[in-house]
Design an enzyme around this catalytic site. Structure first.
Site, PDB file in Angstrom:
ATOM      1  N   ARG A   1       0.837  -1.197   0.000  1.00  0.00           N
ATOM      2  CA  ARG A   1       0.000   0.000   0.000  1.00  0.00           C
ATOM      3  C   ARG A   1       0.873   1.248   0.000  1.00  0.00           C
ATOM      4  O   ARG A   1       1.746   1.401   0.850  1.00  0.00           O
ATOM      5  CB  ARG A   1      -0.907  -0.007   1.239  1.00  0.00           C
ATOM      6  CG  ARG A   1      -1.600   1.293   1.564  1.00  0.00           C
ATOM      7  CD  ARG A   1      -2.791   1.540   0.639  1.00  0.00           C
ATOM      8  NE  ARG A   1      -3.349   2.856   0.884  1.00  0.00           N
ATOM      9  CZ  ARG A   1      -4.328   3.112   1.730  1.00  0.00           C
ATOM     10  NH1 ARG A   1      -4.870   2.131   2.411  1.00  0.00           N
ATOM     11  NH2 ARG A   1      -4.781   4.334   1.877  1.00  0.00           N
TER      12      ARG A   1
ATOM     13  N   ARG B   1      -5.620   1.756  -4.658  1.00  0.00           N
ATOM     14  CA  ARG B   1      -4.714   1.129  -3.692  1.00  0.00           C
ATOM     15  C   ARG B   1      -4.727  -0.390  -3.833  1.00  0.00           C
ATOM     16  O   ARG B   1      -5.748  -0.968  -4.199  1.00  0.00           O
ATOM     17  CB  ARG B   1      -5.040   1.532  -2.263  1.00  0.00           C
ATOM     18  CG  ARG B   1      -6.312   1.043  -1.654  1.00  0.00           C
ATOM     19  CD  ARG B   1      -7.561   1.885  -1.889  1.00  0.00           C
ATOM     20  NE  ARG B   1      -7.414   3.322  -1.873  1.00  0.00           N
ATOM     21  CZ  ARG B   1      -7.443   4.063  -0.771  1.00  0.00           C
ATOM     22  NH1 ARG B   1      -7.625   3.504   0.397  1.00  0.00           N
ATOM     23  NH2 ARG B   1      -7.327   5.354  -0.850  1.00  0.00           N
TER      24      ARG B   1
ATOM     25  N   ASP C   1      -6.738  -1.847   1.136  1.00  0.00           N
ATOM     26  CA  ASP C   1      -7.274  -0.926   2.137  1.00  0.00           C
ATOM     27  C   ASP C   1      -7.984  -1.764   3.194  1.00  0.00           C
ATOM     28  O   ASP C   1      -8.839  -2.590   2.860  1.00  0.00           O
ATOM     29  CB  ASP C   1      -8.267   0.045   1.475  1.00  0.00           C
ATOM     30  CG  ASP C   1      -8.710   1.167   2.409  1.00  0.00           C
ATOM     31  OD1 ASP C   1      -7.946   1.512   3.327  1.00  0.00           O
ATOM     32  OD2 ASP C   1      -9.809   1.695   2.202  1.00  0.00           O
TER      33      ASP C   1
ATOM     34  N   ASP D   1     -10.129  -1.199   6.629  1.00  0.00           N
ATOM     35  CA  ASP D   1     -10.764  -0.216   7.510  1.00  0.00           C
ATOM     36  C   ASP D   1     -11.402  -0.913   8.703  1.00  0.00           C
ATOM     37  O   ASP D   1     -12.107  -1.919   8.544  1.00  0.00           O
ATOM     38  CB  ASP D   1     -11.841   0.577   6.748  1.00  0.00           C
ATOM     39  CG  ASP D   1     -11.234   1.607   5.812  1.00  0.00           C
ATOM     40  OD1 ASP D   1     -10.079   2.018   6.037  1.00  0.00           O
ATOM     41  OD2 ASP D   1     -11.917   1.991   4.848  1.00  0.00           O
TER      42      ASP D   1
HETATM   43  N1  LIG Z   1     -11.711   3.228  11.712  1.00  0.00           N
HETATM   44  C1  LIG Z   1     -10.570   3.427  11.011  1.00  0.00           C
HETATM   45  N2  LIG Z   1     -10.088   2.453  10.203  1.00  0.00           N
HETATM   46  C2  LIG Z   1      -8.959   2.671   9.475  1.00  0.00           C
HETATM   47  N3  LIG Z   1      -8.222   3.800   9.513  1.00  0.00           N
HETATM   48  C3  LIG Z   1      -8.677   4.779  10.329  1.00  0.00           C
HETATM   49  C4  LIG Z   1      -9.853   4.635  11.096  1.00  0.00           C
HETATM   50  N4  LIG Z   1     -10.048   5.764  11.796  1.00  0.00           N
HETATM   51  C5  LIG Z   1      -9.049   6.588  11.492  1.00  0.00           C
HETATM   52  N5  LIG Z   1      -8.218   6.005  10.618  1.00  0.00           N
HETATM   53  C6  LIG Z   1      -7.020   6.653  10.087  1.00  0.00           C
HETATM   54  O1  LIG Z   1      -7.112   6.710   8.672  1.00  0.00           O
HETATM   55  C7  LIG Z   1      -5.860   6.426   8.112  1.00  0.00           C
HETATM   56  C8  LIG Z   1      -6.023   5.417   7.027  1.00  0.00           C
HETATM   57  O2  LIG Z   1      -6.789   5.967   6.013  1.00  0.00           O
HETATM   58  P1  LIG Z   1      -7.216   5.141   4.725  1.00  0.00           P
HETATM   59  O3  LIG Z   1      -6.897   6.038   3.600  1.00  0.00           O
HETATM   60  O4  LIG Z   1      -8.671   4.850   4.894  1.00  0.00           O
HETATM   61  O5  LIG Z   1      -6.438   3.853   4.716  1.00  0.00           O
HETATM   62  C9  LIG Z   1      -4.971   5.835   9.170  1.00  0.00           C
HETATM   63  O6  LIG Z   1      -3.807   6.595   9.269  1.00  0.00           O
HETATM   64  C10 LIG Z   1      -5.770   5.875  10.446  1.00  0.00           C
HETATM   65  O7  LIG Z   1      -5.083   6.528  11.452  1.00  0.00           O
HETATM   66  N1  LIG Z   2     -15.764   0.979  -4.624  1.00  0.00           N
HETATM   67  C1  LIG Z   2     -14.873   1.464  -3.758  1.00  0.00           C
HETATM   68  N2  LIG Z   2     -14.543   2.766  -3.779  1.00  0.00           N
HETATM   69  C2  LIG Z   2     -13.669   3.236  -2.858  1.00  0.00           C
HETATM   70  C3  LIG Z   2     -13.085   2.382  -1.905  1.00  0.00           C
HETATM   71  C4  LIG Z   2     -13.424   1.010  -1.924  1.00  0.00           C
HETATM   72  O1  LIG Z   2     -12.918   0.196  -1.117  1.00  0.00           O
HETATM   73  N3  LIG Z   2     -14.324   0.606  -2.851  1.00  0.00           N
HETATM   74  N4  LIG Z   2     -12.269   2.896  -0.969  1.00  0.00           N
HETATM   75  C5  LIG Z   2     -12.027   4.159  -0.884  1.00  0.00           C
HETATM   76  C6  LIG Z   2     -11.320   4.562   0.350  1.00  0.00           C
HETATM   77  O2  LIG Z   2     -10.660   5.709   0.264  1.00  0.00           O
HETATM   78  P1  LIG Z   2      -9.798   6.190   1.527  1.00  0.00           P
HETATM   79  O3  LIG Z   2      -9.323   4.978   2.289  1.00  0.00           O
HETATM   80  O4  LIG Z   2      -8.770   7.108   0.975  1.00  0.00           O
HETATM   81  O5  LIG Z   2     -10.790   6.989   2.376  1.00  0.00           O
HETATM   82  P2  LIG Z   2     -11.511   6.694   3.721  1.00  0.00           P
HETATM   83  O6  LIG Z   2     -10.634   7.183   4.787  1.00  0.00           O
HETATM   84  O7  LIG Z   2     -12.778   7.471   3.559  1.00  0.00           O
HETATM   85  O8  LIG Z   2     -11.768   5.193   3.860  1.00  0.00           O
HETATM   86  C7  LIG Z   2     -12.481   5.121  -1.889  1.00  0.00           C
HETATM   87  N5  LIG Z   2     -13.363   4.549  -2.860  1.00  0.00           N
END
Ligand SMILES: Nc1ncnc2c1ncn2[C@@H]1O[C@H](COP(=O)(O)O)[C@@H](O)[C@H]1O
Ligand SMILES: Nc1nc2c(c(=O)[nH]1)N=C(COP(=O)(O)OP(=O)(O)O)CN2
Length: 184
Positions: free
Chosen positions: A105, A114, A117, A119
């Site tokens: 990543r 990416r 990812d 979450d």
């Molecule tokens: N619930 C969460 N899951 C994943 N990442 C989180 C969450 N809450 C805050 N974060 C922060 O977001 C970035 C990762 O962002 P992505 O672009 O969605 O991977 C990470 O640094 C966490 O601190």
């Molecule tokens: N269909 C689809 N679209 C997406 C997807 C995904 O998994 N599926 N994840 C994203 C996540 O973007 P990011 O991790 O930068 O933002 P977040 O902090 O809102 O999750 C943005 N757009």
């Protein structure tokens, strides 16, 4: 209240308590990928997580092909898993970030493409709002690519901010861009 009691009472965690290690708790994770061999990456990341001490995989959804939300980019493969975890929310987040790194990543633009990812969607019924970690994931309620697979494995899980269970939340979003990946 003693630290020991706090560890056993996730409902009274505050933003300052995210480092307390509780007893076993349920957690839900969303997985997504749209770069590389996405299906292989998602399967390998799931196996990697399931092999970590303190984590037990309890359910895995089907994989779905989903239209990208955000700037123009290839379709994603998305899915969700549920876990039993014996680690704090912060430790779990760090574990997820480490696995993202392992699978190549690279953080670029927000909502950009990416390889992986991960979450952290839900951690029991906990609400955490800190700069580094928000639980429930703040955008999960509006994302069909999260709610469709999550509803498959955890329809009765209460999203504690909205007060709705996942089967109700999924009815509120447009799911027309989320399609089952056949054979998954
Ligand atoms: N619930 C969460 N899951 C994943 N990442 C989180 C969450 N809450 C805050 N974060 C922060 O977001 C970035 C990762 O962002 P992505 O672009 O969605 O991977 C990470 O640094 C966490 O601190
Ligand atoms: N269909 C689809 N679209 C997406 C997807 C995904 O998994 N599926 N994840 C994203 C996540 O973007 P990011 O991790 O930068 O933002 P977040 O902090 O809102 O999750 C943005 N757009």
């Amino acid at each position: 209240m003693s630290v020991e009691n706090k560890k056993n009472s996730p409902e009274i965690f505050t933003k300052h308590d995210a480092e307390f290690k509780p007893k076993i708790q349920a957690s839900a994770i969303a997985l997504g990928s749209n770069i590389g061999d996405s299906l292989a990456i998602l399967e390998a990341a799931t196996a990697e997580l399931a092999a970590i001490a303190g984590i037990q995989l309890t359910a895995k959804s089907s994989w779905y092909i989903t239209k990208a939300v955000g700037p123009p980019q290839p379709d994603y493969i998305n899915g969700c898993i549920s876990l039993q975890v014996q680690m704090s929310p912060l430790e779990l987040l760090e574990t997820l970030l480490a696995i993202e790194q392992k699978f190549g990543r690279v953080r670029q633009e927000r909502w950009g493409p990416r390889s992986l990812d991960l979450d952290l969607l839900l951690y029991d019924d906990l609400i955490i709002d800190t700069p580094t970690l928000q639980i429930p994931h703040p955008r999960m309620q509006e994302r069909a690519f999260v709610l469709v697979p999550l509803a498959e494995i955890a329809p009765d899980w209460l999203e504690p901010i909205s007060g709705y269970v996942i089967r109700e939340l999924v009815k509120k979003v447009d799911c027309s861009d989320v399609h089952l990946l056949k054979g998954s």
